[in-house]
Design a protein around this motif. Structure first.
Motif, short mmCIF file in Angstrom:
data_model
loop_
_atom_site.label_atom_id
_atom_site.label_comp_id
_atom_site.label_asym_id
_atom_site.label_seq_id
_atom_site.Cartn_x
_atom_site.Cartn_y
_atom_site.Cartn_z
N GLU A 53 0.90 -1.12 0.10
CA GLU A 53 0.02 0.12 -0.09
C GLU A 53 0.61 1.34 0.19
N ILE A 54 0.34 2.25 -0.62
CA ILE A 54 1.25 3.47 -0.76
C ILE A 54 0.79 4.17 0.49
N GLU A 55 1.78 4.78 1.38
CA GLU A 55 1.60 5.50 2.59
C GLU A 55 0.94 6.84 2.30
N ASP A 56 -0.11 7.09 3.36
CA ASP A 56 -0.84 7.94 3.51
C ASP A 56 -1.90 8.51 2.18
N ARG A 57 -2.11 7.21 1.52
CA ARG A 57 -2.82 7.29 0.35
C ARG A 57 -4.08 6.18 0.39
N GLN A 58 -5.10 6.43 0.99
CA GLN A 58 -6.12 5.28 1.00
C GLN A 58 -6.86 5.31 -0.54
N SER A 59 -7.09 6.55 -1.08
CA SER A 59 -7.70 6.40 -2.16
C SER A 59 -7.42 7.53 -3.07
N SER A 60 -7.50 7.73 -4.34
CA SER A 60 -7.23 8.87 -5.00
C SER A 60 -7.93 10.14 -4.72
N PRO A 61 -7.18 11.14 -4.40
CA PRO A 61 -7.76 12.38 -4.23
C PRO A 61 -8.80 13.03 -5.18
N LYS A 62 -8.76 12.27 -6.23
CA LYS A 62 -9.64 12.76 -7.35
C LYS A 62 -10.97 12.05 -7.32
N ARG A 63 -11.21 11.22 -6.43
CA ARG A 63 -12.48 10.36 -6.13
C ARG A 63 -13.08 10.84 -4.67
N ASP A 64 -14.23 10.81 -4.70
CA ASP A 64 -15.29 11.19 -3.59
C ASP A 64 -14.81 9.83 -2.56
#
Length: 357
Positions: A53-64
């Motif tokens: 998993e990428i740290e501090d990125r649960q999902s793309s900031p371009k998605r709600d």
């Protein structure tokens, strides 16, 4: 009084054949099931080992909200890196040698695939200025590369798959090689995985092993950046076709082993399994997209300057395929098929038609 004895029916030759066939069939199913369970467990182990998993990125900031591979249209960024000992850069600071963005539409069961030239001059958020997109990975690893691609296309990158040269070679070899029309202008020697000119490539239809396929994917100075991207797309399709063939079932064990130590992804094993629906009816429709542009040496450094109109059109295609903007293809198709002889505006027709090769 005579007792009538019941005579036992002796099995006929035909019934014996049926019994033997049934036993063999049952044995085959048991073996196939056992092999399937074995492969599933092994694949799950390899997937868990590759998960990162990428740290501090649960999902793309371009998605709600986080996209779900099991139910949503999603995007996957494929990153090919050279983290060999020859480069001595490590997996997190090496440049990306190949970048391909794939979008998957679950309702249509279609795939769109765009190659991003490694020398594309783009804005890199990690450093706050424009540079070659291949440098994004050297500046900040997978996270910086994903952010750069999201900035370029203004779409979310939901998942990534990062693979090094060893994994690529081993996967192709595990499948027994691939058959491909080698699309190069003339014969030449290309660099191998150790940067030595030991791989001889020539135009025409050939059977390629892993080292040859990698050399073909990397070659870029003999024609254009667009041609290089098209070759990478063709190679990926050839690998997918070979992996889906019946002749490759017995080779899955080796393929899984090849992936285990040389790939990282934020896809879970369950999410990977969800993609099987795309292949339930065979190879899905894959539309390949090309980013037009031209080389520039005005600064003394080579850059690939993307054509803004081509970039914008590709962006709209990807957004439409992900369902982020309304799709115009359905309305245009119905208008086109209604008998109206008036020519349909190309801007309102299905985008993918003009990009299929």
């Amino acid at each position: 009084m005579k007792r009538t004895e019941k005579r036992k029916k002796r099995p006929t030759k035909f019934s014996l054949v049926l019994i033997v066939f049934a036993i063999l069939a049952a044995s085959f199913l048991i073996c196939a099931t056992a092999y399937g369970i074995y492969l599933t467990k092994k694949a799950e182990y390899a997937a868990n080992k590759s998960y990162e998993e990428i740290e501090d990125r649960q999902s793309s900031p371009k998605r709600d909200a986080k996209a779900e591979a099991l139910s949503d249209n999603i995007s996957i960024l494929f990153i090919g890196v050279d983290d060999s000992e020859v480069r001595a850069q490590g997996s997190d600071h090496s440049r990306s040698d190949a970048l391909m963005l794939m979008t998957l539409n679950r309702e249509e069961k279609t795939v769109k695939l765009v190659s991003i030239p490694r020398d594309s001059y783009v804005y890199i958020p990690e450093v706050g200025y424009e540079d070659k997109i291949t440098h994004a990975h050297a500046f900040g690893g997978t996270a910086a590369t994903i952010e750069t691609v999201e900035e370029l296309f203004d779409i979310p990158v939901d998942y990534y798959v990062r693979m090094n040269f060893n994994a690529f070679i081993d996967v192709v070899d595990a499948l027994g090689g691939i058959d491909l029309d080698v699309n190069i202008p003339y014969a030449f020697y290309e660099k191998d995985e150790n940067d030595k000119y030991s791989i001889y490539l020539e135009p025409g239809y050939h059977h390629l092993d892993g080292r040859e396929a990698l050399a073909l994917a990397r070659t870029r100075k003999h024609d254009t950046d667009i041609a290089r991207g098209e070759r990478q797309q063709d190679i990926l399709k050839a690998i997918a076709n070979k992996a889906l063939s019946l002749s490759s079932i017995s080779k899955y064990d080796d393929v899984i082993l090849a992936i285990g130590d040389n790939m990282k992804t934020n896809l879970t094993f369950d999410e990977m399994k969800s993609f099987l629906t795309y292949f339930s009816g065979g190879m899905p429709q894959i539309d390949t997209l090309t980013l037009q542009g031209q080389g520039d040496m005005s600064t003394g450094i080579y850059y690939y300057m993307l054509d803004e109109e081509s970039l914008e059109e590709t962006t709209q295609i990807l957004k439409s395929h992900l369902g982020l903007i309304p799709s115009k293809s359905k309305s245009s198709i119905s208008e086109f098929s209604s008998g109206d002889e008036e020519q349909v505006d190309s801007d309102s027709f299905s985008y993918s038609s003009s990009f299929n090769r």
